[in-house]
Design a protein around this motif. Structure first.
Motif, mmCIF file in Angstrom:
data_model
loop_
_atom_site.group_PDB
_atom_site.id
_atom_site.type_symbol
_atom_site.label_atom_id
_atom_site.label_comp_id
_atom_site.label_asym_id
_atom_site.label_seq_id
_atom_site.Cartn_x
_atom_site.Cartn_y
_atom_site.Cartn_z
ATOM 1 N N ILE A 41 31.482 7.456 181.448
ATOM 2 C CA ILE A 41 30.640 6.289 181.172
ATOM 3 C C ILE A 41 29.151 6.642 181.175
ATOM 4 O O ILE A 41 28.330 5.863 180.716
ATOM 5 C CB ILE A 41 30.901 5.142 182.173
ATOM 6 N N GLU A 42 28.827 7.836 181.698
ATOM 7 C CA GLU A 42 27.423 8.237 181.786
ATOM 8 C C GLU A 42 27.330 9.754 181.759
ATOM 9 O O GLU A 42 28.136 10.437 182.379
ATOM 10 C CB GLU A 42 26.853 7.701 183.103
ATOM 11 N N VAL A 43 26.339 10.267 181.031
ATOM 12 C CA VAL A 43 26.088 11.709 180.992
ATOM 13 C C VAL A 43 24.593 11.924 181.254
ATOM 14 O O VAL A 43 23.752 11.364 180.539
ATOM 15 C CB VAL A 43 26.491 12.328 179.632
ATOM 16 N N ASP A 44 24.308 12.700 182.272
ATOM 17 C CA ASP A 44 22.930 13.006 182.667
ATOM 18 C C ASP A 44 22.055 11.755 182.765
ATOM 19 O O ASP A 44 20.926 11.715 182.281
ATOM 20 C CB ASP A 44 22.297 14.025 181.716
ATOM 21 N N GLY A 45 22.596 10.703 183.365
ATOM 22 C CA GLY A 45 21.838 9.488 183.619
ATOM 23 C C GLY A 45 21.760 8.508 182.467
ATOM 24 O O GLY A 45 21.171 7.442 182.590
ATOM 25 N N GLU A 46 22.358 8.835 181.341
ATOM 26 C CA GLU A 46 22.336 7.959 180.165
ATOM 27 C C GLU A 46 23.729 7.381 179.920
ATOM 28 O O GLU A 46 24.729 8.098 180.055
ATOM 29 C CB GLU A 46 21.898 8.739 178.923
ATOM 30 N N PRO A 47 23.830 6.107 179.529
ATOM 31 C CA PRO A 47 25.147 5.539 179.187
ATOM 32 C C PRO A 47 25.810 6.359 178.083
ATOM 33 O O PRO A 47 25.139 6.877 177.197
ATOM 34 C CB PRO A 47 24.810 4.129 178.688
ATOM 35 N N ASN A 124 24.832 18.279 182.381
ATOM 36 C CA ASN A 124 25.066 18.704 183.758
ATOM 37 C C ASN A 124 25.821 17.723 184.641
ATOM 38 O O ASN A 124 26.535 18.135 185.542
ATOM 39 C CB ASN A 124 23.725 19.017 184.430
ATOM 40 N N ARG A 125 25.641 16.430 184.447
ATOM 41 C CA ARG A 125 26.220 15.432 185.346
ATOM 42 C C ARG A 125 26.995 14.397 184.549
ATOM 43 O O ARG A 125 26.472 13.799 183.611
ATOM 44 C CB ARG A 125 25.121 14.753 186.143
ATOM 45 N N PHE A 126 28.239 14.176 184.952
ATOM 46 C CA PHE A 126 29.128 13.247 184.267
ATOM 47 C C PHE A 126 29.631 12.217 185.264
ATOM 48 O O PHE A 126 30.101 12.577 186.347
ATOM 49 C CB PHE A 126 30.325 13.986 183.670
#
Length: 132
Positions: A41-47, A124-126
């Motif tokens: 639902i989100e990748v590197d702080g973005e929807p 980097n972040r999922f």
């Protein structure tokens, strides 16, 4: 009459107790919580618009489904106290290669999984949400 210094210490002590009692602790068994289907639902702080899901199975295997193409991909995973490691396989004419990707994982709650890749990467972040 009580000394004001002791009254202040007593109030601080009671405040700490009240805060710690109200704090909800999340005690999640990761091996149980990860089972099921998860959408990004989100990748590197973005929807991020979900383009498929990953389903973690009891036998330490996973399958990923892609909504647009209807295709599945398969692999294995290993979960320890801090890492989730994906193993997927590529097939050449003469051999099968195993590729692994390592993520630090955490659960925000029973329905939110956060994966931080253990490498230098473009993404980097999922953040995943459990689906039914």
């Amino acid at each position: 009459m009580e000394h004001p210094k002791y009254t202040i210490i007593w109030l601080i002590y009671l405040s700490i107790i009240a805060i710690s009692c109200n704090k909800e602790e999340i005690d999640i068994d990761a091996r149980e919580a990860i089972l099921g289907k998860w959408e990004v639902i989100e990748v590197d702080g973005e929807p991020y618009p979900a383009d498929g899901y990953t389903e973690y199975l009891n036998d330490s295997s996973y399958r990923s489904y892609y909504y647009l193409t209807g295709d599945f991909s398969y692999g294995d995973y290993y979960l320890n106290d801090s890492m989730l490691i994906y193993y997927y396989y590529t097939v050449d004419i003469d051999e099968i290669d195993t590729i692994s990707i390592r993520y630090y994982y955490s659960f925000e709650d029973q329905r939110t999984l956060i994966l931080d890749i253990d490498a230098l990467a473009i993404l980097n972040r999922f953040v995943y949400r459990k689906i039914e």
